[in-house]
Design a protein around this motif. Structure first.
Motif, PDB file in Angstrom:
ATOM      1  N   GLU A  68      10.152 -23.113  12.396  1.00 52.87           N
ATOM      2  CA  GLU A  68       9.190 -23.293  13.488  1.00 52.87           C
ATOM      3  C   GLU A  68       9.315 -24.674  14.109  1.00 52.87           C
ATOM      4  OE1 GLU A  68       5.428 -22.424  11.650  1.00 52.87           O
ATOM      5  OE2 GLU A  68       5.746 -20.254  11.797  1.00 52.87           O
ATOM      6  N   ALA A  69       9.527 -25.704  13.291  1.00 45.72           N
ATOM      7  CA  ALA A  69       9.668 -27.072  13.802  1.00 45.72           C
ATOM      8  C   ALA A  69      10.904 -27.194  14.700  1.00 45.72           C
ATOM      9  CB  ALA A  69       9.742 -28.067  12.647  1.00 45.72           C
ATOM     10  N   VAL A  70      12.020 -26.619  14.262  1.00 43.13           N
ATOM     11  CA  VAL A  70      13.245 -26.660  15.077  1.00 43.13           C
ATOM     12  C   VAL A  70      13.041 -25.887  16.373  1.00 43.13           C
ATOM     13  CG1 VAL A  70      15.662 -25.907  15.219  1.00 43.13           C
ATOM     14  CG2 VAL A  70      14.819 -27.028  13.144  1.00 43.13           C
ATOM     15  N   ASP A  71      12.498 -24.687  16.282  1.00 40.10           N
ATOM     16  CA  ASP A  71      12.275 -23.873  17.479  1.00 40.10           C
ATOM     17  C   ASP A  71      11.333 -24.567  18.458  1.00 40.10           C
ATOM     18  OD1 ASP A  71      13.955 -21.938  16.397  1.00 40.10           O
ATOM     19  OD2 ASP A  71      12.304 -20.665  15.707  1.00 40.10           O
TER      20      ASP A  71
ATOM     21  N   ASN B 128      18.298 -33.089  -1.344  1.00 41.75           N
ATOM     22  CA  ASN B 128      18.112 -31.689  -0.983  1.00 41.75           C
ATOM     23  C   ASN B 128      18.040 -31.568   0.532  1.00 41.75           C
ATOM     24  OD1 ASN B 128      17.904 -30.756  -3.675  1.00 41.75           O
ATOM     25  ND2 ASN B 128      15.828 -31.551  -3.751  1.00 41.75           N
ATOM     26  N   THR B 129      18.729 -30.572   1.060  1.00 42.16           N
ATOM     27  CA  THR B 129      18.749 -30.368   2.503  1.00 42.16           C
ATOM     28  C   THR B 129      18.593 -28.891   2.834  1.00 42.16           C
ATOM     29  OG1 THR B 129      21.156 -30.153   2.594  1.00 42.16           O
ATOM     30  CG2 THR B 129      20.256 -32.360   2.907  1.00 42.16           C
TER      31      THR B 129
ATOM     32  N   TYR C 147      20.649 -27.601  12.898  1.00 42.46           N
ATOM     33  CA  TYR C 147      19.875 -28.790  12.549  1.00 42.46           C
ATOM     34  C   TYR C 147      19.730 -28.868  11.034  1.00 42.46           C
ATOM     35  CZ  TYR C 147      18.769 -29.419  17.423  1.00 42.46           C
ATOM     36  OH  TYR C 147      18.880 -29.632  18.764  1.00 42.46           O
ATOM     37  N   HIS C 148      19.698 -30.084  10.540  1.00 47.57           N
ATOM     38  CA  HIS C 148      19.585 -30.331   9.113  1.00 47.57           C
ATOM     39  C   HIS C 148      18.292 -31.091   8.843  1.00 47.57           C
ATOM     40  CE1 HIS C 148      23.787 -29.168   8.800  1.00 47.57           C
ATOM     41  NE2 HIS C 148      23.993 -29.953   9.843  1.00 47.57           N
ATOM     42  N   ALA C 149      17.740 -30.873   7.663  1.00 45.11           N
ATOM     43  CA  ALA C 149      16.529 -31.578   7.266  1.00 45.11           C
ATOM     44  C   ALA C 149      16.673 -32.073   5.836  1.00 45.11           C
ATOM     45  CB  ALA C 149      15.314 -30.670   7.379  1.00 45.11           C
ATOM     46  N   ARG C 150      16.122 -33.239   5.593  1.00 45.41           N
ATOM     47  CA  ARG C 150      16.045 -33.772   4.238  1.00 45.41           C
ATOM     48  C   ARG C 150      14.735 -33.282   3.630  1.00 45.41           C
ATOM     49  NH1 ARG C 150      17.306 -38.592   7.237  1.00 45.41           N
ATOM     50  NH2 ARG C 150      19.548 -38.803   7.264  1.00 45.41           N
ATOM     51  N   ILE C 151      14.803 -32.773   2.421  1.00 50.41           N
ATOM     52  CA  ILE C 151      13.637 -32.182   1.760  1.00 50.41           C
ATOM     53  C   ILE C 151      13.266 -33.006   0.527  1.00 50.41           C
ATOM     54  CG2 ILE C 151      12.727 -30.117   0.650  1.00 50.41           C
ATOM     55  CD1 ILE C 151      13.501 -29.824   3.669  1.00 50.41           C
ATOM     56  N   GLU C 152      11.964 -33.209   0.346  1.00 44.03           N
ATOM     57  CA  GLU C 152      11.447 -33.899  -0.832  1.00 44.03           C
ATOM     58  C   GLU C 152      10.237 -33.135  -1.358  1.00 44.03           C
ATOM     59  OE1 GLU C 152      11.031 -38.163  -0.494  1.00 44.03           O
ATOM     60  OE2 GLU C 152      12.372 -38.165   1.237  1.00 44.03           O
ATOM     61  N   PHE C 153       9.834 -33.486  -2.565  1.00 42.46           N
ATOM     62  CA  PHE C 153       8.652 -32.880  -3.173  1.00 42.46           C
ATOM     63  C   PHE C 153       7.691 -33.985  -3.557  1.00 42.46           C
ATOM     64  CE2 PHE C 153       6.289 -31.337  -6.900  1.00 42.46           C
ATOM     65  CZ  PHE C 153       5.665 -30.247  -6.323  1.00 42.46           C
TER      66      PHE C 153
ATOM     67  N   PHE D 224       8.008 -31.362   1.545  1.00 43.45           N
ATOM     68  CA  PHE D 224       7.994 -31.835   2.920  1.00 43.45           C
ATOM     69  C   PHE D 224       9.396 -32.226   3.347  1.00 43.45           C
ATOM     70  CE2 PHE D 224       7.372 -35.584   0.356  1.00 43.45           C
ATOM     71  CZ  PHE D 224       8.100 -36.580   1.003  1.00 43.45           C
ATOM     72  N   GLY D 225       9.603 -32.204   4.652  1.00 46.93           N
ATOM     73  CA  GLY D 225      10.910 -32.543   5.169  1.00 46.93           C
ATOM     74  C   GLY D 225      10.826 -33.145   6.544  1.00 46.93           C
ATOM     75  N   LYS D 226      11.950 -33.749   6.950  1.00 46.74           N
ATOM     76  CA  LYS D 226      12.099 -34.319   8.288  1.00 46.74           C
ATOM     77  C   LYS D 226      13.449 -33.887   8.832  1.00 46.74           C
ATOM     78  CE  LYS D 226       9.332 -38.404   7.413  1.00 46.74           C
ATOM     79  NZ  LYS D 226       9.342 -39.842   7.228  1.00 46.74           N
ATOM     80  N   ILE D 227      13.469 -33.523  10.103  1.00 48.96           N
ATOM     81  CA  ILE D 227      14.722 -33.144  10.745  1.00 48.96           C
ATOM     82  C   ILE D 227      15.584 -34.392  10.885  1.00 48.96           C
ATOM     83  CG2 ILE D 227      15.806 -32.166  12.801  1.00 48.96           C
ATOM     84  CD1 ILE D 227      13.248 -30.504  13.200  1.00 48.96           C
ATOM     85  N   ALA D 228      16.822 -34.300  10.461  1.00 52.32           N
ATOM     86  CA  ALA D 228      17.754 -35.429  10.480  1.00 52.32           C
ATOM     87  C   ALA D 228      18.642 -35.380  11.725  1.00 52.32           C
ATOM     88  CB  ALA D 228      18.626 -35.396   9.231  1.00 52.32           C
ATOM     89  N   GLY D 229      19.130 -36.535  12.121  1.00 45.09           N
ATOM     90  CA  GLY D 229      20.135 -36.613  13.176  1.00 45.09           C
ATOM     91  C   GLY D 229      19.597 -36.539  14.589  1.00 45.09           C
ATOM     92  N   ILE D 230      18.288 -36.695  14.764  1.00 39.92           N
ATOM     93  CA  ILE D 230      17.716 -36.728  16.108  1.00 39.92           C
ATOM     94  C   ILE D 230      16.887 -38.005  16.232  1.00 39.92           C
ATOM     95  CG2 ILE D 230      17.698 -34.218  16.409  1.00 39.92           C
ATOM     96  CD1 ILE D 230      14.713 -34.242  15.772  1.00 39.92           C
ATOM     97  N   SER D 231      16.678 -38.465  17.457  1.00 41.44           N
ATOM     98  CA  SER D 231      15.941 -39.715  17.653  1.00 41.44           C
ATOM     99  C   SER D 231      14.433 -39.533  17.489  1.00 41.44           C
ATOM    100  CB  SER D 231      16.256 -40.311  19.027  1.00 41.44           C
ATOM    101  OG  SER D 231      15.919 -39.396  20.051  1.00 41.44           O
ATOM    102  N   ASP D 232      13.940 -38.315  17.635  1.00 42.14           N
ATOM    103  CA  ASP D 232      12.517 -38.042  17.461  1.00 42.14           C
ATOM    104  C   ASP D 232      12.212 -37.820  15.979  1.00 42.14           C
ATOM    105  OD1 ASP D 232      11.810 -37.909  20.319  1.00 42.14           O
ATOM    106  OD2 ASP D 232      13.137 -36.157  20.302  1.00 42.14           O
ATOM    107  N   ILE D 233      10.972 -38.053  15.603  1.00 43.09           N
ATOM    108  CA  ILE D 233      10.560 -37.816  14.217  1.00 43.09           C
ATOM    109  C   ILE D 233       9.811 -36.491  14.164  1.00 43.09           C
ATOM    110  CG2 ILE D 233       9.185 -38.655  12.292  1.00 43.09           C
ATOM    111  CD1 ILE D 233       9.656 -41.487  13.399  1.00 43.09           C
ATOM    112  N   ILE D 234      10.438 -35.508  13.536  1.00 40.92           N
ATOM    113  CA  ILE D 234       9.855 -34.168  13.414  1.00 40.92           C
ATOM    114  C   ILE D 234       9.738 -33.846  11.930  1.00 40.92           C
ATOM    115  CG2 ILE D 234      10.076 -31.729  14.008  1.00 40.92           C
ATOM    116  CD1 ILE D 234       9.932 -33.522  16.485  1.00 40.92           C
TER     117      ILE D 234
END
Length: 63
Positions: A49-52, A2-3, A9-15, A23-33
């Motif tokens: 909000e996390a992306v902004d 799920n994304t 920006y893209h995020a992987r989503i899990e439950f 919960f999710g994490k932003i994908a494709g960046i070197s930082d962990i958000i």
């Protein structure tokens, strides 16, 4: 998998069934958000909000 996508920006989503939270994490960046929400609406808001916040922080530090 799920994304979500926002502002390019893209995020992987899990439950997490144990904690009953999305919960999710932003994908494709070197930082962990990461971000989370109790509902899809809360998760989507938290992702935006996390992306902004990430983009504003990158702008401030010249990244």
């Amino acid at each position: 998998m799920n994304t979500m996508t926002y502002n390019g920006y893209h995020a992987r989503i899990e439950f997490d069934a144990e904690d009953d939270v999305f919960f999710g994490k932003i994908a494709g960046i070197s930082d962990i958000i990461g971000f989370h929400g109790d509902s899809v609406a809360e998760l989507k808001k938290a992702f935006h909000e996390a992306v902004d916040d990430y983009l504003e922080t990158c702008r401030r530090i010249g990244k």
